[in-house]
Enzyme design. Structure first.
Site, PDB file in Angstrom:
ATOM      1  N   GLU A  55       4.352  21.770 -34.163  1.00 13.33           N
ATOM      2  CA  GLU A  55       4.644  22.793 -35.174  1.00 13.33           C
ATOM      3  C   GLU A  55       4.107  22.359 -36.533  1.00 13.33           C
ATOM      4  OE1 GLU A  55       6.637  21.204 -33.142  1.00 13.33           O
ATOM      5  OE2 GLU A  55       8.442  22.312 -32.628  1.00 13.33           O
ATOM      6  N   TRP A 176     -13.390   1.959   0.864  1.00 10.77           N
ATOM      7  CA  TRP A 176     -12.701   3.111   0.326  1.00 10.77           C
ATOM      8  C   TRP A 176     -12.622   4.191   1.391  1.00 10.77           C
ATOM      9  CZ3 TRP A 176     -10.476   1.944  -4.101  1.00 10.77           C
ATOM     10  CH2 TRP A 176     -11.077   1.013  -4.947  1.00 10.77           C
ATOM     11  N   ARG A 190      -3.736   8.658 -13.287  1.00 11.13           N
ATOM     12  CA  ARG A 190      -3.199   7.423 -13.881  1.00 11.13           C
ATOM     13  C   ARG A 190      -3.104   7.589 -15.387  1.00 11.13           C
ATOM     14  NH1 ARG A 190      -6.662   2.258 -11.506  1.00 11.13           N
ATOM     15  NH2 ARG A 190      -5.817   2.283  -9.396  1.00 11.13           N
ATOM     16  N   THR A 202       0.492  -4.465  -1.776  1.00  6.65           N
ATOM     17  CA  THR A 202      -0.811  -3.952  -2.218  1.00  6.65           C
ATOM     18  C   THR A 202      -1.526  -4.988  -3.079  1.00  6.65           C
ATOM     19  OG1 THR A 202      -0.088  -1.677  -2.063  1.00  6.65           O
ATOM     20  CG2 THR A 202      -1.896  -2.106  -3.569  1.00  6.65           C
ATOM     21  N   GLY A 302       1.519   0.761  -0.953  1.00 10.68           N
ATOM     22  CA  GLY A 302       1.251   0.963   0.458  1.00 10.68           C
ATOM     23  C   GLY A 302       2.440   1.633   1.138  1.00 10.68           C
ATOM     24  N   LEU A 305       6.452   0.438   0.134  1.00  5.44           N
ATOM     25  CA  LEU A 305       7.168   0.983  -1.032  1.00  5.44           C
ATOM     26  C   LEU A 305       7.192   2.518  -0.983  1.00  5.44           C
ATOM     27  CD1 LEU A 305       8.734   0.340  -3.593  1.00  5.44           C
ATOM     28  CD2 LEU A 305       6.585   0.476  -4.858  1.00  5.44           C
TER      29      LEU A 305
HETATM   30  N1  LIG Z   1      -5.048   4.220   0.681  1.00  4.62           N
HETATM   31  C1  LIG Z   1      -4.160   4.083  -0.258  1.00  4.62           C
HETATM   32  O1  LIG Z   1      -3.870   5.002  -1.024  1.00  4.62           O
HETATM   33  C2  LIG Z   1      -3.461   2.760  -0.447  1.00  4.62           C
HETATM   34  C3  LIG Z   1      -2.823   2.479  -1.659  1.00  4.62           C
HETATM   35  C4  LIG Z   1      -2.168   1.242  -1.794  1.00  4.62           C
HETATM   36  C5  LIG Z   1      -2.146   0.361  -0.737  1.00  4.62           C
HETATM   37  N2  LIG Z   1      -2.789   0.680   0.424  1.00  4.62           N
HETATM   38  C6  LIG Z   1      -2.777  -0.230   1.565  1.00  4.62           C
HETATM   39  O2  LIG Z   1      -1.445  -0.489   1.924  1.00  4.62           O
HETATM   40  C7  LIG Z   1      -1.389  -1.758   2.568  1.00  4.62           C
HETATM   41  C8  LIG Z   1      -0.249  -2.573   1.994  1.00  4.62           C
HETATM   42  O3  LIG Z   1       0.942  -1.967   2.418  1.00  4.62           O
HETATM   43  P1  LIG Z   1       2.355  -2.604   2.084  1.00  4.62           P
HETATM   44  O4  LIG Z   1       3.389  -1.694   2.626  1.00  4.62           O
HETATM   45  O5  LIG Z   1       2.352  -4.033   2.432  1.00  4.62           O
HETATM   46  O6  LIG Z   1       2.299  -2.540   0.493  1.00  4.62           O
HETATM   47  P2  LIG Z   1       3.297  -2.142  -0.667  1.00  4.62           P
HETATM   48  O7  LIG Z   1       4.078  -0.920  -0.345  1.00  4.62           O
HETATM   49  O8  LIG Z   1       2.461  -2.105  -1.888  1.00  4.62           O
HETATM   50  O9  LIG Z   1       4.244  -3.373  -0.759  1.00  4.62           O
HETATM   51  C9  LIG Z   1       5.238  -3.620   0.165  1.00  4.62           C
HETATM   52  C10 LIG Z   1       6.309  -4.372  -0.553  1.00  4.62           C
HETATM   53  O10 LIG Z   1       7.106  -3.469  -1.303  1.00  4.62           O
HETATM   54  C11 LIG Z   1       8.379  -4.012  -1.454  1.00  4.62           C
HETATM   55  N3  LIG Z   1       9.346  -3.088  -0.888  1.00  4.62           N
HETATM   56  C12 LIG Z   1       9.367  -2.599   0.350  1.00  4.62           C
HETATM   57  N4  LIG Z   1      10.462  -1.842   0.546  1.00  4.62           N
HETATM   58  C13 LIG Z   1      11.136  -1.866  -0.589  1.00  4.62           C
HETATM   59  C14 LIG Z   1      12.358  -1.298  -0.992  1.00  4.62           C
HETATM   60  N5  LIG Z   1      13.140  -0.622  -0.158  1.00  4.62           N
HETATM   61  N6  LIG Z   1      12.748  -1.471  -2.226  1.00  4.62           N
HETATM   62  C15 LIG Z   1      12.012  -2.188  -3.058  1.00  4.62           C
HETATM   63  N7  LIG Z   1      10.857  -2.794  -2.721  1.00  4.62           N
HETATM   64  C16 LIG Z   1      10.423  -2.639  -1.497  1.00  4.62           C
HETATM   65  C17 LIG Z   1       8.439  -5.295  -0.615  1.00  4.62           C
HETATM   66  O11 LIG Z   1       8.125  -6.417  -1.425  1.00  4.62           O
HETATM   67  P3  LIG Z   1       9.240  -7.415  -1.996  1.00  4.62           P
HETATM   68  O12 LIG Z   1      10.503  -7.191  -1.228  1.00  4.62           O
HETATM   69  O13 LIG Z   1       8.670  -8.760  -1.858  1.00  4.62           O
HETATM   70  O14 LIG Z   1       9.382  -7.012  -3.431  1.00  4.62           O
HETATM   71  C18 LIG Z   1       7.298  -5.065   0.349  1.00  4.62           C
HETATM   72  O15 LIG Z   1       6.764  -6.255   0.830  1.00  4.62           O
HETATM   73  C19 LIG Z   1      -2.719  -2.423   2.326  1.00  4.62           C
HETATM   74  O16 LIG Z   1      -3.494  -2.362   3.495  1.00  4.62           O
HETATM   75  C20 LIG Z   1      -3.350  -1.585   1.240  1.00  4.62           C
HETATM   76  O17 LIG Z   1      -4.751  -1.589   1.316  1.00  4.62           O
HETATM   77  C21 LIG Z   1      -3.432   1.856   0.592  1.00  4.62           C
END
Ligand SMILES: NC(=O)c1ccc[n+]([C@@H]2O[C@H](COP(=O)([O-])OP(=O)(O)OC[C@H]3O[C@@H](n4cnc5c(N)ncnc54)[C@H](OP(=O)(O)O)[C@@H]3O)[C@@H](O)[C@H]2O)c1
Length: 375
Positions: A55, A176, A190, A202, A302, A305
């Site tokens: 405004e 990718w 972002r 991740t 990933g 989470l």
């Molecule tokens: N294509 C895409 O868009 C994309 C994007 C990102 C990642 N990715 C792929 O995803 C894969 C990795 O997957 P990810 O599942 O291991 O990764 P992530 O979701 O980034 O991390 C998993 C971590 O999140 C935390 N977490 C899990 N559940 C939770 C909860 N209930 N509350 C709080 N924290 C929690 C835990 O870590 P802590 O307990 O140790 O904190 C767990 O080890 C990779 O292959 C990556 O390349 C793909």
């Protein structure tokens, strides 16, 4: 109740508000158009925090061009504020300017305002009407509305997947899956966010930067990592760029002063937060982010989470880029518990579908979002 001209001027105010999409945080994105005798005499939109609100910017614009603002109408996408924040109240500026009419899209959900801006204007004899293109105005500020009404940010999970819903191969490789066009578009999302969040899984597999690179921006959102046991490696890009880039904050459940000091010396902020069964308590996290004035939270993690956010009911939407490819066995968008009946499935609603280069971008809303429409 509102004329075609009213709609046209409010539409212009909404377009102006969008210019602040990447910059107004933690303030809402607001646009304003001053009209006199059917002619637009001033335009404004919210400047970065501490500078003019829409405004005031519109009043300044009109005066700069020699226009008399007395008796004018102002179309504004949010109720003018009535309190002193970093800047004086906009309602006072409008009263002092002797405008005749205020047409607003929506009431300000901020408890410090919520109708008081309108009251101040009405008490000064200004005609006030509200509710024009309200849905569009709320959509523009869903993060701000969320923080004001729920004390936590709007949570957007972003993922890039194949047509068979894989975000990574079984071996973790994910770069990718989608095109450069889709990745550039992802960077624009972002840029509008108040913060970008990922988790340790991740970080381990992709070593992401989480900054905005593929589009130009004047502002880099802070980068947040969930790492319950402070396992992030010191040579990751996030840690390595914590001093030179935007802030890196690591949320942990671990009380480990030595490790926290190592990370702190490299520029990372380490914040200990409540945990449930060894995992960061996502509800506590979001409340903390609300206190930190995060309106829109952009999550790039990933299946781990993502699944936790969906299962806890704390995710508001999924921003999904789908590539025209099939990967076969691999990792899902979100790891969820098995269900035995389709009646238990999570129901989402597509709010936007767009082709981005060779890929498709889907925006799917999730959960009970009635609060978004409440006043
Ligand atoms: N294509 C895409 O868009 C994309 C994007 C990102 C990642 N990715 C792929 O995803 C894969 C990795 O997957 P990810 O599942 O291991 O990764 P992530 O979701 O980034 O991390 C998993 C971590 O999140 C935390 N977490 C899990 N559940 C939770 C909860 N209930 N509350 C709080 N924290 C929690 C835990 O870590 P802590 O307990 O140790 O904190 C767990 O080890 C990779 O292959 C990556 O390349 C793909």
């Amino acid at each position: 109740m509102f004329s075609a001209d009213d709609h046209r001027f409010m539409q212009q105010a909404l377009e102006l508000a969008k210019r602040g999409l990447w910059t107004t945080t933690p303030n809402p994105r607001v646009g304003a158009v001053l009209v006199r005798n059917g002619e637009v005499i001033g335009r404004g939109y919210t400047q970065p925090a501490g500078f003019a609100h829409a405004e005031v910017a519109a009043l300044e614009d009109a005066r700069k061009n020699g226009h008399d603002v007395r008796g004018a109408s102002i179309y504004v996408t949010l109720e003018p504020c009535s309190h002193f924040g970093k800047t004086p109240p906009c309602a006072t500026a409008l009263i002092d300017g002797n405008v005749a009419r205020v047409i607003a899209a929506m009431e300000d959900p901020n408890p410090l305002v919520r109708g008081q801006g309108f009251d101040a204007l009405r008490n000064a004899g200004i005609e006030v009407r509200c509710g024009l293109l309200e849905a569009e105005a709320r959509e523009l500020n869903l993060g701000f509305v969320s923080r004001m009404m729920r004390r936590r940010p709007w949570v957007r999970l972003k993922a890039a997947a194949s047509l068979d819903g894989r975000v990574a191969l079984a071996n973790g490789v994910s770069r990718w899956i989608t095109s450069e066009d889709a990745r550039r578009d992802g960077h624009a999302w972002r840029a509008r966010a108040c913060a970008v969040l990922t988790a340790i899984g991740t970080v381990r597999s992709d070593d992401p930067m989480l900054d905005v690179r593929l589009v130009e921006t004047s502002r880099q959102p802070p980068r947040l990592v969930l790492d319950a046991r402070l396992e992030i490696a010191l040579d990751t890009k996030l840690v390595q760029t914590a001093k030179s880039g935007s802030q890196v904050t690591i949320f942990t459940a671990e009380d480990n002063p030595v490790r926290a000091a190592e990370l702190g010396a490299r520029g990372c902020e380490v914040v200990q937060i409540g945990a449930r069964q060894g995992k960061i308590d996502l509800e506590a996290l979001l409340l903390e982010l609300g206190v930190r004035q995060i309106n829109e939270l952009h999550v790039e993690s990933g299946p781990g989470l993502n699944g936790a956010f969906v299962a806890s009911g704390l995710a508001d939407e999924i921003l999904l880029y789908v590539a025209p490819c099939l990967l076969g066995p691999g990792q899902p968008i979100a790891t969820l518990a098995e269900i035995g009946s389709l009646s238990e499935r999570k129901i989402l609603e597509f709010s936007d579908v767009e082709q981005i280069g060779p890929d498709v971008r889907l925006l799917a809303r999730i959960g009970e979002l009635g609060w978004l429409k409440e006043k």
